[in-house]
Scaffold this motif. Sequence first.
Motif, PDB file in Angstrom:
ATOM      1  N   ASN A   1      39.060  53.201  37.882  1.00  0.00           N
ATOM      2  CA  ASN A   1      37.415  53.321  37.713  1.00  0.00           C
ATOM      3  C   ASN A   1      37.782  53.232  35.876  1.00  0.00           C
ATOM      4  O   ASN A   1      37.209  52.545  35.026  1.00  0.00           O
ATOM      5  CB  ASN A   1      35.974  53.472  37.789  1.00  0.00           C
ATOM      6  CG  ASN A   1      36.241  53.772  39.159  1.00  0.00           C
ATOM      7  OD1 ASN A   1      36.575  51.899  39.823  1.00  0.00           O
ATOM      8  ND2 ASN A   1      35.959  53.992  40.190  1.00  0.00           N
TER       9      ASN A   1
ATOM     10  N   HIS B   1      30.472  56.647  40.022  1.00  0.00           N
ATOM     11  CA  HIS B   1      31.966  55.711  39.523  1.00  0.00           C
ATOM     12  C   HIS B   1      33.132  57.223  39.298  1.00  0.00           C
ATOM     13  O   HIS B   1      33.949  55.710  39.432  1.00  0.00           O
ATOM     14  CB  HIS B   1      32.213  54.635  38.464  1.00  0.00           C
ATOM     15  CG  HIS B   1      31.129  53.198  39.113  1.00  0.00           C
ATOM     16  ND1 HIS B   1      31.250  52.341  40.780  1.00  0.00           N
ATOM     17  CD2 HIS B   1      29.991  52.882  39.057  1.00  0.00           C
ATOM     18  CE1 HIS B   1      30.373  51.766  40.608  1.00  0.00           C
ATOM     19  NE2 HIS B   1      29.239  52.120  39.338  1.00  0.00           N
TER      20      HIS B   1
ATOM     21  N   LEU C   1      29.935  46.689  36.429  1.00  0.00           N
ATOM     22  CA  LEU C   1      30.676  47.817  37.605  1.00  0.00           C
ATOM     23  C   LEU C   1      29.875  47.837  38.249  1.00  0.00           C
ATOM     24  O   LEU C   1      28.980  48.375  38.617  1.00  0.00           O
ATOM     25  CB  LEU C   1      30.929  48.384  36.706  1.00  0.00           C
ATOM     26  CG  LEU C   1      31.902  49.995  37.298  1.00  0.00           C
ATOM     27  CD1 LEU C   1      33.065  49.426  37.701  1.00  0.00           C
ATOM     28  CD2 LEU C   1      32.155  50.929  36.402  1.00  0.00           C
TER      29      LEU C   1
ATOM     30  N   GLU D   1      29.780  49.100  42.583  1.00  0.00           N
ATOM     31  CA  GLU D   1      30.094  49.034  44.286  1.00  0.00           C
ATOM     32  C   GLU D   1      29.707  47.645  45.122  1.00  0.00           C
ATOM     33  O   GLU D   1      28.586  47.421  44.781  1.00  0.00           O
ATOM     34  CB  GLU D   1      30.028  50.240  45.036  1.00  0.00           C
ATOM     35  CG  GLU D   1      30.476  51.237  44.441  1.00  0.00           C
ATOM     36  CD  GLU D   1      30.149  52.753  45.148  1.00  0.00           C
ATOM     37  OE1 GLU D   1      30.878  52.698  46.039  1.00  0.00           O
ATOM     38  OE2 GLU D   1      28.861  52.990  45.302  1.00  0.00           O
TER      39      GLU D   1
ATOM     40  N   ASP E   1      34.692  48.199  43.074  1.00  0.00           N
ATOM     41  CA  ASP E   1      34.612  49.345  42.520  1.00  0.00           C
ATOM     42  C   ASP E   1      34.883  49.353  44.550  1.00  0.00           C
ATOM     43  O   ASP E   1      33.663  49.900  45.442  1.00  0.00           O
ATOM     44  CB  ASP E   1      33.965  50.101  41.845  1.00  0.00           C
ATOM     45  CG  ASP E   1      34.447  51.717  42.772  1.00  0.00           C
ATOM     46  OD1 ASP E   1      35.231  52.278  43.489  1.00  0.00           O
ATOM     47  OD2 ASP E   1      33.324  52.897  42.176  1.00  0.00           O
TER      48      ASP E   1
ATOM     49  N   THR F   1      39.554  48.134  41.996  1.00  0.00           N
ATOM     50  CA  THR F   1      39.599  48.834  42.358  1.00  0.00           C
ATOM     51  C   THR F   1      39.903  50.321  43.454  1.00  0.00           C
ATOM     52  O   THR F   1      38.804  49.343  44.141  1.00  0.00           O
ATOM     53  CB  THR F   1      39.370  49.894  41.365  1.00  0.00           C
ATOM     54  OG1 THR F   1      37.612  50.243  41.615  1.00  0.00           O
ATOM     55  CG2 THR F   1      39.167  49.289  39.608  1.00  0.00           C
TER      56      THR F   1
END
Length: 472
Positions: free
Chosen positions: A109, A133, A206, A208, A241, A268
């Motif tokens: 990350n 993160h 950024l 999830e 992520d 990532t």
Amino acid sequence: MQGLHQFSTPSDNWCQVHFANSEIKVARASKQYIYDDLGTEYLDCVSSSAHVGHCHPHVVAASQTQMQKLWTTQGFLNDTYSLYMKKLMDVLPESLSVVYLVNSGSEANDLALRLGRLYTKRDDVAIFESSYHGNISSLVDVSSKSFKRLPQGKKEFVHVIPLPKCQNIEDQTVENEQANQEKFCEDAQRVIENASKNGRSIGILLSEMVISAAGLVIPPLGYFKNLYQMIRNQGGICIADEVQTSLGRIGGDFWAFQLYGVVPDILTFGKSIGNGFPIAAVVTSREIASCLPEYMNTYGGNPLACAIGKAVLEVIVNEKLMYSAKMVGKSLLEGLRGLMSKHPSIGDVRGMGLCVGVEVVCGRPDMKPATILANRILYLLKEEKVIVATQGEERNVIALTPPLCFTLDNARRVVEAFDKAFTKANQSEESEPVRPNTSFLGLDNIPLNVMGGDEETDTSPAKRQRTYEEMD
């Protein structure tokens, strides 16, 4: 994870141990089971990093074979790396064609942020409320759950998007799904517009896909299409992520972003990729990668890591673990939801595949978090030899992220254990509860051997221990 205990060491470092009041000393593990130093077997519902199962024979054999040949080759070519890259690229979208291998999700990350800022020439980052993160300084700055605990708080280049989650269980209906999605998108649009008005245009989202640290929050299926478009319309890029959700955990697909019908600009992932061995990856387009003038990593992509990563991908495909995660996860989800009518303190059960959260509340429909009760359930499940953890801002969401070899019988056992734990907790409300610790951290006709082993012949703890020792 909930139930962690801290104690000092001679070097004044801090170590964290699960279950502060009754620690488990783990001696060995096999598949979805862990064993303490007395030989007691526990069903492991938390070790997402043991993605295809603890000590999987194929992964163990691949690592042993590679260790006898070559461990590290910084700056040199080797066949193991090439073979792994080919297998990895086969399961990625065509646009994500450049891979950087690193050693942890945090490192991945951090590099993704660096790439994003170089490409957009902007520092500002949009994140979700209660997000996490990684533990590198650059990631603490963009992890809502982390910086809220620090004196300096949120930095000016960080913009927090409200969680795409209903506060009231009665609003979480199919009829309200479109209205909910529109509201969540409006919340995000407001954050993006305010940042722009203040001269801080967002360069990076950024996020999830399943917001795990917030309590496994699952946004509506159309949400990310709209959010990604908003970010890209004003010149930003999107980082997915998937450290927690990659390689089939959500069931049916390799990646959670596939379920939402989007492709990130940077991806990532870690944990699952090495089945417990330290390896992670950053994947992006050639256009974005070209902005990074130079990159070197001493251990990233070493032959041993690549051999293990390749073996993990082979197990996922050969043992049909993505299909298994979908089917077993559905059974687990339905079983736990079936307990809601019996136990009002179960406020919500949500999840995808083998990524399931049980929200513990004081009652419905107000959904007030019941942190102490959740911690009590944690210990009662341990008495049933089922290991879980808690997540969420109030530590009241019991998270289940077991290895993908989890079976239908395991799912039934977990549902029964939850039923017993909630029943026992309700019967003993007058007793003193365990003080919570705030540290981080149907389908009966499906053949069971598809789900990771023949349960009829592989249920004996003694048999599993012999198998482990033979492997060892």
